[in-house]
Design a protein around this motif. Structure first.
Motif, PDB file in Angstrom:
ATOM      1  N   THR A   8       0.853  -1.186   0.000  1.00 42.13           N
ATOM      2  CA  THR A   8       0.000   0.000   0.000  1.00 42.13           C
ATOM      3  C   THR A   8       0.885   1.230   0.000  1.00 42.13           C
ATOM      4  OG1 THR A   8      -1.585  -1.178   1.352  1.00 42.13           O
ATOM      5  CG2 THR A   8      -1.881   1.188   1.175  1.00 42.13           C
ATOM      6  N   LYS A   9       0.474   2.216  -0.799  1.00 43.00           N
ATOM      7  CA  LYS A   9       1.257   3.433  -0.847  1.00 43.00           C
ATOM      8  C   LYS A   9       0.353   4.584  -0.444  1.00 43.00           C
ATOM      9  CE  LYS A   9       3.865   5.787  -4.445  1.00 43.00           C
ATOM     10  NZ  LYS A   9       4.588   5.478  -5.682  1.00 43.00           N
ATOM     11  N   VAL A  10       0.823   5.391   0.484  1.00 40.93           N
ATOM     12  CA  VAL A  10       0.029   6.533   0.930  1.00 40.93           C
ATOM     13  C   VAL A  10       0.765   7.791   0.511  1.00 40.93           C
ATOM     14  CG1 VAL A  10      -0.926   7.740   2.916  1.00 40.93           C
ATOM     15  CG2 VAL A  10      -0.802   5.259   2.937  1.00 40.93           C
ATOM     16  N   PRO A  26      11.165   4.114  -6.074  1.00 37.67           N
ATOM     17  CA  PRO A  26      12.360   4.692  -5.446  1.00 37.67           C
ATOM     18  C   PRO A  26      12.038   5.414  -4.145  1.00 37.67           C
ATOM     19  CG  PRO A  26      11.657   6.007  -7.308  1.00 37.67           C
ATOM     20  CD  PRO A  26      10.800   4.784  -7.306  1.00 37.67           C
ATOM     21  N   ALA A  27      13.060   5.709  -3.411  1.00 34.99           N
ATOM     22  CA  ALA A  27      12.912   6.414  -2.147  1.00 34.99           C
ATOM     23  C   ALA A  27      12.313   7.788  -2.407  1.00 34.99           C
ATOM     24  CB  ALA A  27      14.284   6.579  -1.492  1.00 34.99           C
ATOM     25  N   PRO A  28      11.499   8.270  -1.474  1.00 31.83           N
ATOM     26  CA  PRO A  28      10.923   9.596  -1.678  1.00 31.83           C
ATOM     27  C   PRO A  28      12.021  10.647  -1.741  1.00 31.83           C
ATOM     28  CG  PRO A  28      10.497   8.785   0.550  1.00 31.83           C
ATOM     29  CD  PRO A  28      11.099   7.659  -0.219  1.00 31.83           C
ATOM     30  N   PRO A  57      -2.563   0.646  -4.536  1.00 30.43           N
ATOM     31  CA  PRO A  57      -1.729  -0.557  -4.453  1.00 30.43           C
ATOM     32  C   PRO A  57      -0.426  -0.312  -5.192  1.00 30.43           C
ATOM     33  CG  PRO A  57      -3.613  -0.907  -5.899  1.00 30.43           C
ATOM     34  CD  PRO A  57      -3.698   0.487  -5.424  1.00 30.43           C
ATOM     35  N   LEU A  58       0.611  -0.943  -4.737  1.00 28.50           N
ATOM     36  CA  LEU A  58       1.925  -0.713  -5.330  1.00 28.50           C
ATOM     37  C   LEU A  58       2.108  -1.515  -6.593  1.00 28.50           C
ATOM     38  CD1 LEU A  58       4.563  -0.710  -2.502  1.00 28.50           C
ATOM     39  CD2 LEU A  58       3.846   1.167  -3.937  1.00 28.50           C
ATOM     40  N   ALA A  59       2.882  -0.957  -7.494  1.00 27.80           N
ATOM     41  CA  ALA A  59       3.325  -1.719  -8.663  1.00 27.80           C
ATOM     42  C   ALA A  59       4.282  -2.798  -8.145  1.00 27.80           C
ATOM     43  CB  ALA A  59       4.030  -0.790  -9.641  1.00 27.80           C
ATOM     44  N   PRO A  60       4.420  -3.916  -8.860  1.00 25.28           N
ATOM     45  CA  PRO A  60       5.284  -4.996  -8.355  1.00 25.28           C
ATOM     46  C   PRO A  60       6.716  -4.558  -8.073  1.00 25.28           C
ATOM     47  CG  PRO A  60       4.134  -5.650 -10.373  1.00 25.28           C
ATOM     48  CD  PRO A  60       3.775  -4.242 -10.117  1.00 25.28           C
TER      49      PRO A  60
END
Lengths: 168, 324
Positions: free
Chosen positions: A28-30, A53-55, A46-49
């Motif tokens: 999960t990406k917020v 990269p880091a924020p 939902p995240l791609a597989p």
């Protein structure tokens, strides 16, 4: 991720100077973005597989972390405090954080430093442990240890004097 | 060229799978002489790789030993700093001690000391960390975080979260964190982290994090007294795991969380930690030098300290061994 955690995140971002916040957690990406007027945008996807990269790092320092000196489990007495204060000519090695004071690297080895020992700037004189981080405290001065002010295994406060050193 | 040839050469051999690659093709693709190839083939052989050389056909990789050497790790790295500088030796007394020396020489942020075996691996307070050869990940990571020293204990929680995430993704095993930074599967320890810091009053010079993970160990490699309390990924998962792949995944998670921590502070780490901590809401015992306290583990303070609800109120635990 649970709803109350997302709510808490929004609240914390809202209270901070952070303008954009991104968090990845178990698929999960917020993403929380503040509009200039102060409105917030929250998207959860939902995240791609492949791992993203880091924020990107904003330019301001990590000012959002505040470390108050909290009440420890047990209040530690400082019996020699007055004596310490009265002898201004001696250097005090103080604890840089809240934690447990250890005089030796292991229970069955000799103390790093005893009264009467010579130390230099790089001499390790003790360990202060918090959350399993072992902080090896250096003397930072050259001279002679005059007094050990804390007990092995004792909980010490931020800024609490640990050793008195007669500086050369 | 020198050492840098070994990694691309191994990569070429691995890419061929069952087939041969000619000396001429290697020489063209890596821009090096046939003699140099021969020299590096022999070096790989001395490390345990079995490479068949057939006239007219070329070279073929027959057997690849299980190693965590840089040439095996680099293909699994997606980071820019963590794990980009590597020192590797087949056997060392302790990666932690060697990493301290390296840090004092000026090792860059993210430098990693790797080995197959530690003969004097250590834990906290002079305890022994058993590191039998090829059975686990025994490594030390050097960090130079630009944070106030009194925040540095948060790094132990950060690393426990990063390793938990990487291992959960790679193994699907139900790994949980015990405060502050032990990793458990079904109550048995699978990973320990030893964080040591050198600094001044308010400034961190460097941090060395020793990470020990039981990967492919079987019970027989441990002394009797460890067997009831230790486990490995292989014991729990019923299969072996590639150590270089796991290290690559751990470096990736570490870099993401560490960068995030330096930018946004501890809150995201705290939220993740609480999600992976199996002990929250349960009764635990916190042992300190001054005795022990029982209470319900409630979560983390913003400092990373454990909040323990006791009959006298909520206590903030900075330093303790937790029994759960």
């Amino acid at each position: 991720m649970k709803m109350h955690e997302i709510r808490e995140l929004i609240r914390l971002v809202d209270e901070s100077k952070i303008e954009e916040f991104e968090l990845e957690n178990d698929g999960t990406k917020v993403l929380i973005k503040k509009a200039i007027a102060g409105a917030k945008e929250v998207s959860i996807m939902p995240l791609a597989p492949e791992a993203s990269p880091a924020p990107a790092a904003p330019t301001h320092a990590p000012s959002s972390v505040e470390v108050p000196v909290e009440e420890p489990v047990k209040k530690v007495e400082e019996p020699v405090k007055e004596e310490v204060d009265s002898d201004a000519s001696l250097h005090k090695i103080v604890s840089p954080m809240v934690g447990t004071f250890y005089r030796s690297p292991s229970p069955d080895s000799d103390p790093y430093a005893n009264s009467g020992d010579r130390v230099d700037e790089k001499s390790v004189v003790c360990i202060v442990e918090a959350m399993k981080l072992m902080n090896e405290i250096e003397a930072e001065v050259r001279g002679e240890i005059v007094k050990v002010l804390a007990e092995n295994g004792q909980l010490v406060e931020y800024g609490q004097p640990l050793f008195l050193v007669k500086v050369d | 060229m020198g050492k840098n040839l070994r990694e691309p050469l191994l990569k070429l051999l691995i890419e061929q799978k069952e087939g041969y690659i000619s000396g001429e093709e290697i020489s063209q693709r890596l821009i090096c002489s046939r003699t140099a190839i021969w020299k590096h083939i022999n070096e790989l052989r001395s490390e345990g790789y079995q490479i068949e050389a057939k006239p007219k056909a070329g070279y073929r990789l027959v057997y690849r030993p299980d190693r965590v050497a840089p040439e095996e790790l680099i293909p699994h790295l997606s980071t820019t700093s963590i794990g980009r500088a590597v020192r590797y030796q087949r056997s060392v007394p302790s990666t932690q001690s060697l990493a301290h020396e390296w840090a004092k020489e000026g090792a860059q942020e993210g430098s990693l000391y790797l080995t197959e075996e530690q003969t004097a691996g250590r834990g906290r307070m002079g305890r022994i960390w058993h590191s039998p050869t090829h059975s686990g990940i025994w490594m030390s990571l050097i960090l130079r975080p630009p944070i106030p020293l009194n925040q540095s204990p948060q790094l132990t929680l950060l690393t426990s979260v990063a390793i938990t995430r990487a291992l959960r993704k790679q193994t699907n095993l139900p790994i949980q964190i015990k405060w502050p930074n032990d990793l458990l599967i079904h109550g048995k320890k699978v990973c320990g982290i030893l964080t040591e810091l050198r600094g001044e009053q308010d400034q961190v010079h460097y941090v060395v994090q020793g990470i020990g993970i039981n990967v492919n160990a079987t019970e027989s490699v441990w002394p009797e007294e460890l067997r009831p309390i230790a486990t490995s990924l292989a014991i729990e998962g019923g299969r072996t795991f590639s150590r270089p792949e796991l290290i690559g995944a751990i470096c990736g998670e570490l870099e993401t969380l560490y960068d995030g921590y330096l930018s946004y502070g501890f809150t995201p780490i705290r939220i993740l930690w609480e999600e992976y901590a199996g002990m929250l809401g349960q009764e635990v015992t916190a042992r300190t030098g001054q005795g022990s306290v029982k209470g319900i583990a409630k979560g983390l303070a913003e400092t990373g300290a454990l909040l323990l609800e006791t009959h006298t109120g909520v206590q903030t635990i900075f330093s303790s061994d937790i029994e759960w």
